[in-house]
Design a protein around this motif. Structure first.
Motif, mmCIF file in Angstrom:
data_model
loop_
_atom_site.group_PDB
_atom_site.id
_atom_site.type_symbol
_atom_site.label_atom_id
_atom_site.label_comp_id
_atom_site.label_asym_id
_atom_site.label_seq_id
_atom_site.Cartn_x
_atom_site.Cartn_y
_atom_site.Cartn_z
ATOM 1 N N ARG A 237 0.823 -1.210 0.000
ATOM 2 C CA ARG A 237 0.000 0.000 0.000
ATOM 3 C C ARG A 237 0.863 1.270 0.000
ATOM 4 N N LYS A 238 1.958 1.270 0.749
ATOM 5 C CA LYS A 238 2.828 2.446 0.807
ATOM 6 C C LYS A 238 3.408 2.756 -0.567
ATOM 7 N N GLU A 239 3.863 1.729 -1.282
ATOM 8 C CA GLU A 239 4.462 1.936 -2.600
ATOM 9 C C GLU A 239 3.426 2.415 -3.608
ATOM 10 N N LEU A 240 2.233 1.852 -3.551
ATOM 11 C CA LEU A 240 1.169 2.301 -4.441
ATOM 12 C C LEU A 240 0.808 3.760 -4.173
ATOM 13 N N THR A 241 0.786 4.128 -2.906
ATOM 14 C CA THR A 241 0.474 5.506 -2.542
ATOM 15 C C THR A 241 1.536 6.470 -3.052
ATOM 16 N N ILE A 242 2.798 6.085 -2.941
ATOM 17 C CA ILE A 242 3.889 6.929 -3.439
ATOM 18 C C ILE A 242 3.772 7.118 -4.951
ATOM 19 N N LEU A 243 3.499 6.031 -5.677
ATOM 20 C CA LEU A 243 3.343 6.127 -7.127
ATOM 21 C C LEU A 243 2.203 7.079 -7.494
ATOM 22 N N ALA A 244 1.120 7.011 -6.734
ATOM 23 C CA ALA A 244 -0.013 7.899 -7.002
ATOM 24 C C ALA A 244 0.341 9.346 -6.684
ATOM 25 N N ARG A 245 1.021 9.570 -5.577
ATOM 26 C CA ARG A 245 1.339 10.941 -5.142
ATOM 27 C C ARG A 245 2.282 11.661 -6.103
ATOM 28 N N VAL A 246 3.219 10.925 -6.715
ATOM 29 C CA VAL A 246 4.183 11.582 -7.604
ATOM 30 C C VAL A 246 3.684 11.655 -9.045
ATOM 31 N N GLY A 247 2.457 11.221 -9.290
ATOM 32 C CA GLY A 247 1.880 11.347 -10.626
ATOM 33 C C GLY A 247 2.213 10.217 -11.575
ATOM 34 N N ALA A 248 2.807 9.128 -11.066
ATOM 35 C CA ALA A 248 3.217 8.028 -11.937
ATOM 36 C C ALA A 248 2.022 7.269 -12.523
ATOM 37 N N LEU A 249 0.837 7.433 -11.936
ATOM 38 C CA LEU A 249 -0.339 6.690 -12.394
ATOM 39 C C LEU A 249 -1.308 7.548 -13.211
ATOM 40 N N ASN A 250 -0.941 8.795 -13.455
ATOM 41 C CA ASN A 250 -1.880 9.725 -14.092
ATOM 42 C C ASN A 250 -2.284 9.334 -15.510
ATOM 43 N N ARG A 251 -1.482 8.521 -16.184
ATOM 44 C CA ARG A 251 -1.796 8.146 -17.566
ATOM 45 C C ARG A 251 -2.639 6.869 -17.650
ATOM 46 N N LEU A 252 -2.937 6.247 -16.516
ATOM 47 C CA LEU A 252 -3.796 5.071 -16.543
ATOM 48 C C LEU A 252 -5.226 5.484 -16.872
ATOM 49 N N ASP A 253 -5.940 4.601 -17.530
ATOM 50 C CA ASP A 253 -7.326 4.892 -17.909
ATOM 51 C C ASP A 253 -8.168 5.184 -16.674
ATOM 52 N N GLY A 254 -8.972 6.217 -16.778
ATOM 53 C CA GLY A 254 -9.903 6.538 -15.702
ATOM 54 C C GLY A 254 -9.331 7.374 -14.586
ATOM 55 N N ILE A 255 -8.037 7.730 -14.671
ATOM 56 C CA ILE A 255 -7.421 8.555 -13.635
ATOM 57 C C ILE A 255 -7.220 9.963 -14.178
#
Length: 229
Positions: free
Chosen positions: A34-52
């Motif tokens: 969960r911590k790693e997923l949260t970090i990826l989300a916070r730094v914008g690494a997931l912004n290009r995924l569909d629906g985000i």
């Protein structure tokens, strides 16, 4: 991020292609905690995924995806999808994005923090690092930047040298022993500093011999400088 998690993420992407959604990422790379997923989300690494749509939306979706325990829920992830298209969380402000970038990675791939203050600094006649190159030796100048290094060589008669970075380059500032005693906390602790003093521009080597220093920003950025090495 743990090396094990990073390698698993890269392997999954190479073998099965780009991730389609937060749920897809969580399902295909279960080693991510969960911590790693949260970090990826916070730094914008997931912004290009569909629906985000933005970083806080990514945090929301990671939270939901992380609740899909067991194969049954993972196969039927659509039952956890929101019925409304409205996003429950507001987009991060510029300052919040910068704080997340520096906390998560120690840098930002967007604009330099000083770039967002340039218009206000120009109104105060504060020169950028690049603009200092066009000024004459002996001019009284103001400059500001993010401190990236503090040095106090044993052969420099107690002088301290600050390297301050902005969006145009690096400005070097000389701090005398008297000024250091007056502004010890600013010199040793401040992340963003404005310096005023006489410009030394000789043979392309540029320094500002400071007569005053002050804090520019108290942003909660986790800026790492190299100090007194």
């Amino acid at each position: 991020m743990r090396k094990q998690s990073a390698e698993a993420l890269v392997k999954s992407r190479q073998e099965s292609g780009a991730f389609l959604s937060a749920e897809d990422l969580v399902s295909r790379v279960p080693v991510l905690n969960r911590k790693e997923l949260t970090i990826l989300a916070r730094v914008g690494a997931l912004n290009r995924l569909d629906g985000i749509e933005h970083r806080r939306d990514a945090l929301w979706q990671i939270e939901r995806a992380g609740k899909m325990e067991g194969p049954l829920l993972r196969e039927k992830s659509h039952i956890l999808q929101e019925e409304t298209l409205s996003l429950p969380l507001q987009q991060m402000t510029t300052e919040e994005r910068l704080i997340s970038d520096y906390a998560g990675t120690g840098l930002t791939i967007g604009k330099h923090p000083m770039a967002y203050r340039r218009d206000a600094l120009r109104r105060l006649r504060v020169s950028s690092a690049e603009e200092l190159k066009t000024l004459r030796d002996g001019d009284y100048v103001k400059t500001a930047g993010m401190v990236i290094a503090r040095q106090r060589p044993g052969t420099a008669m107690g002088f301290i040298f600050l390297s301050m970075e902005d969006e145009t380059g690096i400005a070097n500032v000389i701090v005398t022993t008297d000024l250091y005693e007056r502004e010890r906390l600013v010199v040793t602790r401040a992340k963003f500093i404005q310096a005023e003093g006489l410009l030394q521009n000789q043979d392309g080597v540029i320094h500002v011999k400071a007569v005053s220093l002050k804090l520019v920003s108290d942003q909660a950025l986790e800026v790492r400088s190299h100090d007194f090495h």
